[in-house]
Design an enzyme around this catalytic site. Structure first.
Site: not given
Ligand code: GLU
Length: 511
Positions: A265-267
């Site tokens: 994920s982008k996180r």
């Protein structure tokens, strides 16, 4: 039609944020497939969802594709015979297709208000149905053109309040299609909901726009992420309802976190300290790292990405774009998720830096240095790159790890100095220093001749002299070959640095 094999593929991102690295891989596979088959690679911007539209996202997508050299044959900027290539510019096109499905009995108008839909969900949940969907079990208890009489429906359609069009999913049928990656995939229609295809504002949803565009743009293969696999059942039905031939489908495996558990994920970028976006992206206060800004070469990222879910059928790892095109085929795309291994991406970058001709790196490094206000001419940069090439991972390292070429060290490895420096060698260091000062030509051979010659002639050990000279010059034990580095640093600097470094280091011995 414009191309020989009639292979037409599209990369169809929604400009709802920066392109994730998984999106780049989707674009890459589409590109490779098109090039392999002499086909057409199309960029289509799927921007029908105004609520999720993010300013700057489309430019970001275009810039990322450009950086990777994935040039489009047709698209919003390139043009082409099947345009426009932005769905927002095709708005007027979709409604008639939705209405035609109503006319054929494959879709219907629905008038339910948001409150009525909420009430339905609540009712269903109370009955123990935990994921209520507007489907065959529910539609006949709702307000739509199937349950209301014709007159009332027509009145509501004319008022156009909360009017949408939904697909009418047939009951208990197997929808079977062959996925080029996964083989036969089957869904039972009882699992499918009556998807909205046209919204109240006349805008299509993703499903309708996607099908209509793939059809009208004569797309031959839909190559996209696995997250769209479950929508494909709806899409297959829609092709049937329209009476259109459907394209072939290939769903790409997910890209997984470095731990192998769960989708990247982008996180994760911030969490693990590596980029998951091709280019930097600012979202309010948050700044997401980009491969480009982190000092990756685009070729290295492409090479890393192509192997996340595909292999060339042999054990080659380093592949140029041309070699990827030659080797590419959908049947070697794997089904299981591909683990994102950042160390591997660094390795690729290193290999690409080593293999890139120095001359090509000169302007890149020059720009990097001048951004950091470091002035150096091309010859100097050229020699420095040759010395450093095998020791860098990122372009930035040509600045981060080369400071000693320009400036005297401001930190020293005191430990190594303490360990290696012997007071009885002081006069030897002084003599070497004097001899270097007397050199009339300044180059690697001369410098090495002086230092090595002196060590040999005086029965000294290299291990008690060279580490000290290195620390004097660079502050640490790390760095490229010592004598060519000294040659490049230049005589005046070497002499003055020798003195000032020696003074600082001797002082540390007193403490
Ligand atoms: N707009 C969709 C996306 O953002 C496209 C999916 C597809 O390729 O059909 O990924």
């Amino acid at each position: 039609m414009s191309n020989k094999d009639n292979i037409r593929v599209r990369f169809a991102p929604s400009p709802t944020g920066p392109l994730h690295i998984g999106g780049v891989r989707t674009a890459l596979y589409n590109y490779l497939f098109a090039k392999k088959h002499n086909g057409t690679f199309i960029l289509r911007i799927e921007d029908t969802d105004q609520n999720r539209y993010v300013e700057g996202a489309e430019q970001y997508i275009q810039e990322a594709l450009q950086w990777f050299g994935l040039d489009t044959d047709e698209g919003p900027d390139t043009g082409g015979d099947y345009g426009p290539y932005r769905q927002s510019e095709r708005k007027g096109l979709y409604a008639k297709y939705a209405v035609s499905l109503v006319d054929k009995g494959h879709a219907y108008y629905a008038f339910d208000t948001p409150e009525e839909l909420d009430a339905m969900r609540l009712r269903e949940q109370e009955k123990g149905n935990h994921s209520p969907k507007y489907d065959g079990s529910i539609r006949m208890s709702m307000r739509n053109s199937l349950t209301l009489d014709k007159q009332e429906s027509e009145k509501l359609i004319a008022e156009n309040n909360n009017v949408i069009i939904r697909l009418l999913i047939p009951e208990n049928e197997e929808v079977v299609f062959t996925d080029e990656v996964r083989g036969e995939v089957a869904f039972n229609t009882n699992e499918l909901d009556d998807k909205v295809i046209l919204k109240n504002d006349g805008m299509p949803t993703y499903h309708l726009a996607n099908i209509v565009d793939d059809h009208t743009m004569a797309i031959s293969h839909v190559i996209r992420g696995e997250e769209w696999l479950s929508s494909t059942a709806h899409h297959v039905l829609m092709y049937r309802f329209f009476g259109w031939d459907r394209p072939k489908f290939a769903h790409l495996p997910l890209i997984m976190k470095p731990t192998g558990k769960g989708k990247l994920s982008k996180r994760d970028g911030a969490k693990f300290g590596f980029p998951v976006f091709p280019l930097e992206w600012r979202d309010g206060e948050d700044l997401y790292q980009g491969f480009r800004e982190d000092g990756y070469l685009s070729e290295a990222v492409i090479n890393f990405l192509v192997l996340l879910g595909w292999n060339p059928g042999d054990d080659r790892e380093m592949l140029s774009l041309g070699e990827m095109i030659d080797a590419f085929s959908l049947d070697r795309i794997v089904k299981s998720g591909a683990k994102f291994d950042i160390d591997k991406s660094k390795w690729f970058n290193q290999q690409y830096l080593i293999n890139t001709p120095t001359l090509k790196l000169v302007p890149i490094v020059k720009e990097l240095l001048s951004n950091k206000s470091v002035d150096a001419n091309d010859d100097f940069i050229n020699s420095m790159i040759d010395l450093m090439k095998e020791r860098v991972t990122f372009i930035d390292d040509f600045y981060v790890k080369t400071k000693f070429f320009f400036n005297d060290p401001d930190e020293f490895d005191n430990k190594i100095f303490r360990k290696k420096y012997k007071a009885e060698n002081a006069s030897h260091f002084q003599s070497i220093f004097d001899k270097l000062g007397n050199l009339s030509s300044w180059n690697t051979d001369e410098i090495s001749g002086v230092v090595k010659g002196y060590v040999n002639d005086n029965g000294l050990k290299f291990g008690e002299i060279l580490p000290i000279v290195r620390v004097l010059m660079t502050g640490s034990m790390q760095g490229p070959d010592l004598f060519p580095s000294m040659a490049l640093i230049g005589k005046d600097k070497v002499i003055s640095r020798w003195e000032s470094s020696m003074n600082s280091l001797l002082q540390t011995l007193d403490n």
